[in-house]
Scaffold this active site. Sequence first.
Site, PDB file in Angstrom:
ATOM      1  N   ASP A  49     -46.562  66.295   9.336  1.00 56.53           N
ATOM      2  CA  ASP A  49     -45.375  65.751   9.990  1.00 56.53           C
ATOM      3  C   ASP A  49     -44.890  66.674  11.104  1.00 56.53           C
ATOM      4  OD1 ASP A  49     -44.370  67.763   8.388  1.00 56.53           O
ATOM      5  OD2 ASP A  49     -42.917  66.499   7.332  1.00 56.53           O
ATOM      6  N   SER A  50     -45.534  67.820  11.269  1.00 55.98           N
ATOM      7  CA  SER A  50     -45.294  68.677  12.429  1.00 55.98           C
ATOM      8  C   SER A  50     -45.614  67.953  13.728  1.00 55.98           C
ATOM      9  CB  SER A  50     -46.127  69.961  12.325  1.00 55.98           C
ATOM     10  OG  SER A  50     -47.468  69.669  11.997  1.00 55.98           O
ATOM     11  N   ASP A  88     -49.298  63.840   5.390  1.00 52.77           N
ATOM     12  CA  ASP A  88     -47.949  64.191   4.961  1.00 52.77           C
ATOM     13  C   ASP A  88     -47.114  62.938   4.729  1.00 52.77           C
ATOM     14  OD1 ASP A  88     -47.401  66.877   4.538  1.00 52.77           O
ATOM     15  OD2 ASP A  88     -47.065  67.306   6.655  1.00 52.77           O
ATOM     16  N   LYS A 118     -49.584  64.555   0.907  1.00 55.16           N
ATOM     17  CA  LYS A 118     -48.877  65.802   0.620  1.00 55.16           C
ATOM     18  C   LYS A 118     -47.384  65.535   0.644  1.00 55.16           C
ATOM     19  CE  LYS A 118     -48.408  69.303   3.607  1.00 55.16           C
ATOM     20  NZ  LYS A 118     -46.909  69.496   3.634  1.00 55.16           N
ATOM     21  N   GLU A 120     -43.381  67.518  -0.226  1.00 51.61           N
ATOM     22  CA  GLU A 120     -42.682  68.777  -0.412  1.00 51.61           C
ATOM     23  C   GLU A 120     -41.814  68.751  -1.666  1.00 51.61           C
ATOM     24  OE1 GLU A 120     -42.231  69.639   4.415  1.00 51.61           O
ATOM     25  OE2 GLU A 120     -40.449  69.630   3.131  1.00 51.61           O
ATOM     26  N   GLU A 186     -45.630  78.125   1.661  1.00 56.45           N
ATOM     27  CA  GLU A 186     -45.215  78.411   3.032  1.00 56.45           C
ATOM     28  C   GLU A 186     -44.121  79.466   3.081  1.00 56.45           C
ATOM     29  OE1 GLU A 186     -43.703  76.302   7.193  1.00 56.45           O
ATOM     30  OE2 GLU A 186     -44.343  75.051   5.506  1.00 56.45           O
TER      31      GLU A 186
END
Length: 277
Positions: A49-50, A88, A118, A120, A186
């Site tokens: 998602d960056s 993501d 993925k 978070e 991270e």
Amino acid sequence: MSATARKSAPLPEDIRARKGGVPLVSLTAYTTPMAQAMDAHCDVVLVGDSVGMVLHGLPSTLGVTLEMMILHGRAVKRGLSKAMMVVDMPFGSYEESPQQAFRNAARVMAETGAAAVKLEGGVTMQETIRFLVQRGIPVMGHVGLTPQSINTLGGYKVQGRGAAADALIADARAVSEAGAFAVVLEKVPAALADRVTADLPIPTIGIGASAGCDGQILVVDDMLGAFTAFKPKFVKRYAALGHQAEAAIEEYAAEVRAREFPGEEHLFAEEAPEKKT
């Protein structure tokens, strides 16, 4: 087993089996050409998602939508044959409930061809991860600095220092126990990353963590120097494409204004040249 030795992309269980072996190589990708460039060299390619920050000019990842992730996931998939693709889950697409997470993750996998998603979060996401895995959706976890939570974390700060170490370890264990096949660590202290890596039965993939992790990941635009707005401490730039691109564009503009481009070799004649027999 390296990516260059494979004939087909690994599955999540293959990645899980790499625990303690040759470090896993992972990068983000958002386009077909970039995916093609890294396919032979990476074990895992993450459609991160960056993309919101490096390609769409957003100030954070919070504005990224499910549709954006699916669009870029499709593009990346077209460029891969050897590396495994993970996508993501964007902010707001899975936090509400395990059922919401399943609906959206199933859509991502069906529409992109991803091998896994993925998401978070640690302890708070344990139930959701378990729900997805039990229903056939492989999950890569992500703990430590979770960019989708920067407003509650107080910014992009190192996580797990001092008394906060126990909570981070608990998050990593929760992800593993829920059935994730790997977990991203991270921006955590190196010693803590080593502890988590030794503690977990699944691979850890570090970004600003430790060389002792079971693998590493970077945002490709960071490591290539294509994204120059800022440079995190944990990034090593292997190229300076952003500056090179700007210099090339400057040269092009100068040649156009001086009528030096296009040259004779770039133009077409009135009649097609005869083909040689």
